[in-house]
Design an enzyme around this catalytic site. Structure first.
Site, mmCIF file in Angstrom:
data_model
loop_
_atom_site.group_PDB
_atom_site.id
_atom_site.type_symbol
_atom_site.label_atom_id
_atom_site.label_comp_id
_atom_site.label_asym_id
_atom_site.label_seq_id
_atom_site.Cartn_x
_atom_site.Cartn_y
_atom_site.Cartn_z
ATOM 1 C CE LYS A 1 13.331 -38.072 72.985
ATOM 2 N NZ LYS A 1 13.245 -37.029 74.134
ATOM 3 N NE ARG B 1 6.925 -28.166 73.319
ATOM 4 C CZ ARG B 1 7.401 -27.807 74.342
ATOM 5 N NH1 ARG B 1 7.725 -26.492 74.686
ATOM 6 N NH2 ARG B 1 8.036 -28.865 75.115
HETATM 7 N N1 BES Z 1 8.617 -37.571 73.892
HETATM 8 C C1 BES Z 1 9.284 -36.534 74.551
HETATM 9 C C2 BES Z 1 9.069 -36.478 76.107
HETATM 10 C C3 BES Z 1 8.968 -37.677 76.946
HETATM 11 C C4 BES Z 1 10.527 -37.946 77.589
HETATM 12 C C5 BES Z 1 8.304 -38.561 76.780
HETATM 13 C C6 BES Z 1 10.434 -39.153 78.380
HETATM 14 C C7 BES Z 1 8.329 -39.647 77.871
HETATM 15 C C8 BES Z 1 9.483 -40.077 78.404
HETATM 16 C C9 BES Z 1 9.196 -34.987 74.033
HETATM 17 O O1 BES Z 1 8.964 -35.004 72.639
HETATM 18 C C10 BES Z 1 10.620 -34.232 74.412
HETATM 19 O O2 BES Z 1 11.786 -34.773 73.751
HETATM 20 N N2 BES Z 1 10.464 -33.422 75.253
HETATM 21 C C11 BES Z 1 11.374 -32.285 75.623
HETATM 22 C C12 BES Z 1 11.001 -31.021 75.532
HETATM 23 C C13 BES Z 1 12.036 -30.004 75.821
HETATM 24 C C14 BES Z 1 13.197 -29.994 74.457
HETATM 25 C C15 BES Z 1 11.749 -28.684 76.049
HETATM 26 C C16 BES Z 1 12.012 -32.862 76.892
HETATM 27 O O3 BES Z 1 11.075 -33.364 77.724
HETATM 28 O O4 BES Z 1 13.066 -33.134 77.221
HETATM 29 ZN ZN ZN Z 2 11.019 -35.021 71.690
#
Ligand code: BES
Ligand code: ZN
Ligand code: ZN
Length: 459
Positions: A239, A313
């Protein structure tokens, strides 16, 4: 915060709610003229016929926060003329608003802690018995919400999987639900490869927390599954710095499930509920999983990992399959900070919802209409399935350009079979900045706890 009923105690300050004169949620405060000390906080509720419990929550939240700033320690709440039937319900909303509004997370501040304790004297209560009961029940729920907020706001160097398990064990002892914590070897024996893979690259090892509240005799068993990433860096699909900052709260779904279990136990609710949290950390290390890896799930399905940041997931797939296969639940709800786009779409207001069952959805929304928490259902359409099909494995863990929140939910659906299921994506609502209502400060909210409690109680 303590509440007292009909004590006729002389207290210098009071909260007086009014209809009509003041606009909704408008707050005036006046120094008491008679004795020169104390205040009258005058809160507007808007038009009487438009009164909702949410307005009571917000108005009284605003008033009690003002009382705190004025350093008031005792306050009388003068009742307004609600109709009799609704008295206990109105008091419930007032207690919720005030108790949740005063929440602060300042345990790491060595100075400037906010004064939290205010005694509230509720006068002119007609149904003393009923109101007393509802206050006890409500405070058990709001206390559970505040416990959830504490866990969400706790940084990941202080709250890692074993520490989360420790907190649940302490709550279980105190409140009277059962808990079992499974360590790596046992999780491995269950075949939860997807869950273990996500949590592989860290010294803070994964834990499977199973909570049981079985007080409903031969009634059906509801399963609750919460996403429990105590830290989500994204792994090798790292991230950016800004997103990283908030990922200590990626266990908010777990916190909500723990909060619900605690409230059910405290209030001795005669229902059967099992909560499961697969908790781990997603970080970068020599043995972390990588984009392109293929892993198996407890269900036997193989998954091509295209993005290590779509880790929630993977943990939930195994947790859902576990709760259905091993705990034999007959309906299941999962609650997870799953997709950032849910936040972009709903901007802190709605929790995204998917469901494979209209009756279950309707029952859930009836509960949500009572608690006035906001949920919005997204469609499940089989056309979206294409996006999560992999050429070299059974599924892939991202939908690419295809409907982020929907395909994430549909990925989970693969692991619940035909069981009635509701998926709650709380990425938008689990932690808020800025806060959008008076009784939820910045940070962890404990979203969903009131609604899940309401749903379960009236099952
Ligand atoms: N924990 C994150 C989602 C999230 C983002 C929660 C911001 C709260 C605030 C999750 O694990 C994630 O990173 N999801 C990705 C999925 C993508 C790679 C398909 C996302 O949302 O970017
Ligand atoms: Zn994530
Ligand atoms: Zn995550």
């Amino acid at each position: 915060m303590d509440f007292y009923i009909n004590t006729h105690k002389k207290v210098a300050s009071k909260i007086q709610a009014t209809f009509g004169k003041q606009e909704e949620e408008e707050l005036l405060y006046l120094t008491n003229q008679e004795d020169g000390q104390g205040y009258t906080l005058l809160v507007g509720l808007g038009k009487e016929r438009d009164l909702t419990f949410e307005k009571l929550r917000n108005s009284f939240a605003k008033a009690i926060k003002k009382a705190r700033t004025l350093k008031i320690k005792e306050i009388v709440v003068k009742k307004i003329n609600f109709n009799n039937e609704a008295e206990a319900k109105c008091i419930q909303a007032i207690v919720e608003g005030m108790d949740l509004a005063l929440y602060t997370f300042d345990k790491y501040k060595t100075t400037d802690k906010k004064q939290e304790k205010i005694d509230v004297y509720l006068e002119d209560i007609e149904d003393e018995e009923g109101v007393r009961k509802i206050i006890v029940e409500t405070l058990n729920v709001t206390t559970s919400i505040k416990l959830a907020r504490d866990m969400i706001n706790e940084p990941s160097n202080k709250l890692y999987p074993q520490e989360l398990a420790n907190r649940v064990m302490a709550l279980a002892r105190n409140s009277g639900f059962e808990v079992e914590v499974l360590e790596e070897e046992e999780i491995k024996a269950l075949g939860m490869e997807a869950f273990l893979t996500v949590g592989k690259g860290t010294l803070n090892k994964p834990r499977l927390i199973v909570m049981r509240h079985l007080k409903g005799g031969d009634k059906e068993v509801l399963g609750l599954v919460g996403k429990g990433l105590t830290c989500d860096t994204g792994g090798y699909s790292l991230k950016n710095s800004e997103s990283l900052m908030y990922m200590k709260s990626d266990m908010s779904g777990a916190a909500s499930v723990i909060g619900v279990m605690n409230a059910l136990a405290k209030n001795n609710v005669p229902q059967n509920v099992i909560g499961v949290v697969a908790t781990c950390e997603n970080i970068v290390a020599g043995d972390s999983y990588k984009p392109g890896d293929i892993i198996y799930t407890m269900a036997g399905k193989s998954i091509e990992v295209l993005n290590t940041d779509a880790e929630g997931r993977l943990t939930l797939a195994d947790a859902l399959y576990y709760i259905i296969e091993k705990e034999k639940v007959t309906k299941v709800i999962d609650i997870a900070t799953l997709t950032g786009v849910a936040g972009i779409t709903f901007g802190g207001v709605y929790t995204a919802l998917l469901s494979n069952n209209n009756d279950f959805y309707t029952a859930f929304m009836n509960a949500a209409n009572k608690t006035e928490e906001d949920f919005w259902r997204l469609p499940i359409h089989k056309k979206y399935h294409k996006y999560i099909e992999s050429e070299i494995a059974d599924l892939k863990n991202t939908g690419g350009s295809g409907g982020g929140t929907i395909t994430a939910g549909m990925f989970l659906q693969e692991f619940v079979k035909e069981l009635p299921w509701i998926h709650l994506d709380i990425a938008a609502t689990a932690a808020v900045d800025p806060p959008l209502c008076e009784y939820t400060p910045k940070g962890g909210t404990g979203v969903g706890i009131r609604t899940l409690y309401e749903l379960i109680k009236n099952k």
